[in-house]
Design a protein around this motif. Structure first.
Motif, short mmCIF file in Angstrom:
data_model
loop_
_atom_site.label_atom_id
_atom_site.label_comp_id
_atom_site.label_asym_id
_atom_site.label_seq_id
_atom_site.Cartn_x
_atom_site.Cartn_y
_atom_site.Cartn_z
N PRO A 166 0.83 -1.21 0.00
CA PRO A 166 0.00 0.00 0.00
C PRO A 166 0.87 1.28 0.00
CG PRO A 166 -0.10 -1.10 2.13
CD PRO A 166 0.69 -1.98 1.24
N THR A 167 0.38 2.30 -0.68
CA THR A 167 1.07 3.60 -0.72
C THR A 167 0.11 4.69 -0.27
OG1 THR A 167 0.44 3.91 -3.02
CG2 THR A 167 2.58 2.88 -2.62
N LYS A 168 0.67 5.83 0.12
CA LYS A 168 -0.17 6.94 0.57
C LYS A 168 -0.95 7.55 -0.58
CE LYS A 168 2.73 8.23 4.46
NZ LYS A 168 3.52 9.28 5.09
N LYS A 169 -0.31 7.64 -1.73
CA LYS A 169 -0.96 8.19 -2.93
C LYS A 169 -0.90 7.15 -4.04
CE LYS A 169 0.34 12.96 -2.02
NZ LYS A 169 1.04 14.14 -2.53
N PRO A 170 -1.90 7.13 -4.88
CA PRO A 170 -1.85 6.17 -6.00
C PRO A 170 -0.72 6.53 -6.95
CG PRO A 170 -3.73 7.63 -6.21
CD PRO A 170 -3.11 7.92 -4.89
N LEU A 171 -0.09 5.50 -7.49
CA LEU A 171 1.00 5.71 -8.44
C LEU A 171 0.45 5.70 -9.86
CD1 LEU A 171 3.77 3.41 -6.96
CD2 LEU A 171 3.58 5.88 -6.78
N HIS A 172 1.06 6.55 -10.71
CA HIS A 172 0.66 6.62 -12.12
C HIS A 172 1.91 6.48 -12.98
CE1 HIS A 172 -3.42 7.89 -11.18
NE2 HIS A 172 -2.88 8.70 -10.27
N LEU A 173 1.78 5.72 -14.04
CA LEU A 173 2.86 5.55 -14.99
C LEU A 173 2.58 6.46 -16.19
CD1 LEU A 173 5.38 4.04 -16.05
CD2 LEU A 173 3.80 2.40 -17.06
N TYR A 174 3.51 7.37 -16.47
CA TYR A 174 3.41 8.26 -17.63
C TYR A 174 4.36 7.72 -18.70
CZ TYR A 174 0.97 11.49 -14.59
OH TYR A 174 0.06 12.06 -13.74
N TYR A 175 3.87 7.60 -19.92
CA TYR A 175 4.67 7.03 -20.98
C TYR A 175 4.20 7.55 -22.34
CZ TYR A 175 0.72 3.94 -21.90
OH TYR A 175 -0.51 3.45 -22.21
N ARG A 176 5.02 7.33 -23.35
CA ARG A 176 4.67 7.63 -24.73
C ARG A 176 4.81 6.36 -25.55
NH1 ARG A 176 7.62 13.34 -26.24
NH2 ARG A 176 6.40 14.63 -24.84
N ASP A 177 4.05 6.27 -26.62
CA ASP A 177 4.14 5.12 -27.51
C ASP A 177 5.46 5.18 -28.26
OD1 ASP A 177 3.62 2.93 -29.07
OD2 ASP A 177 2.24 3.98 -30.42
N PRO A 178 6.32 4.15 -28.16
CA PRO A 178 7.62 4.19 -28.82
C PRO A 178 7.53 4.34 -30.34
CG PRO A 178 7.44 2.25 -27.40
CD PRO A 178 6.14 2.95 -27.38
N LEU A 179 6.56 3.71 -30.98
CA LEU A 179 6.43 3.83 -32.43
C LEU A 179 6.07 5.26 -32.84
CD1 LEU A 179 4.62 0.51 -33.38
CD2 LEU A 179 7.01 1.11 -33.66
N GLU A 180 5.22 5.90 -32.06
CA GLU A 180 4.88 7.29 -32.35
C GLU A 180 6.10 8.19 -32.16
OE1 GLU A 180 1.54 8.54 -30.05
OE2 GLU A 180 0.20 7.07 -30.94
N CYS A 181 6.94 7.89 -31.18
CA CYS A 181 8.17 8.68 -30.96
C CYS A 181 9.11 8.54 -32.15
CB CYS A 181 8.86 8.23 -29.68
SG CYS A 181 7.99 8.64 -28.18
N ILE A 182 9.29 7.32 -32.65
CA ILE A 182 10.18 7.10 -33.79
C ILE A 182 9.62 7.80 -35.03
CG2 ILE A 182 11.07 5.34 -35.36
CD1 ILE A 182 11.27 3.50 -32.91
N GLN A 183 8.31 7.70 -35.23
CA GLN A 183 7.69 8.37 -36.38
C GLN A 183 7.86 9.88 -36.29
OE1 GLN A 183 3.66 6.99 -36.32
NE2 GLN A 183 4.09 5.29 -37.71
N SER A 184 7.72 10.44 -35.10
CA SER A 184 7.85 11.89 -34.97
C SER A 184 9.28 12.34 -35.24
CB SER A 184 7.38 12.35 -33.59
OG SER A 184 8.29 11.94 -32.58
N ILE A 185 10.26 11.51 -34.90
CA ILE A 185 11.66 11.85 -35.19
C ILE A 185 11.93 11.75 -36.69
CG2 ILE A 185 14.05 11.09 -34.90
CD1 ILE A 185 13.27 10.25 -32.05
N LEU A 186 11.46 10.68 -37.32
CA LEU A 186 11.74 10.48 -38.74
C LEU A 186 11.06 11.51 -39.63
CD1 LEU A 186 11.58 6.59 -39.05
CD2 LEU A 186 13.60 8.05 -39.03
#
Length: 94
Positions: free
Chosen positions: A18-38
């Motif tokens: 148990p934690t005092k506050k709920p945890l959240h995972l923030y992430y980006r889609d790796p394929l979208e990141c590669i597409q945005s770079i290319l």
């Protein structure tokens, strides 16, 4: 105006303890990141995706190796892939 990058996503992260506050995972889609770079207008003209051979002069006496795509392995992989596609296409035509 520059294009917008990939969106951040968030999902709750379950924990075994148990934690005092709920945890959240923030992430980006790796394929979208590669597409945005290319496809980014500032870098798209500087990205090479095909193998090449760079020589010092037109006589081709001295070869320069500047990156992975200028090496023999990338060149042989591309040539093998080209002949594989060509032979498959030839079989389909028969």
């Amino acid at each position: 105006m520059l294009p917008k990058g990939p969106e951040w996503r968030c999902k709750p992260w379950e924990t075994t303890y148990p934690t005092k506050k709920p945890l959240h995972l923030y992430y980006r889609d790796p394929l979208e990141c590669i597409q945005s770079i290319l496809y980014h207008p500032l870098v798209k003209d500087f990205i090479r995706l095909s193998p090449f051979r760079l020589y010092e002069s037109a006589a081709k006496t001295m070869r320069f190796y500047t990156e992975w795509l200028s090496g023999d392995v990338a060149w042989s992989m591309q040539v093998c892939f080209f002949f594989l596609i060509k032979s498959t296409f030839s079989l389909l035509m028969l």
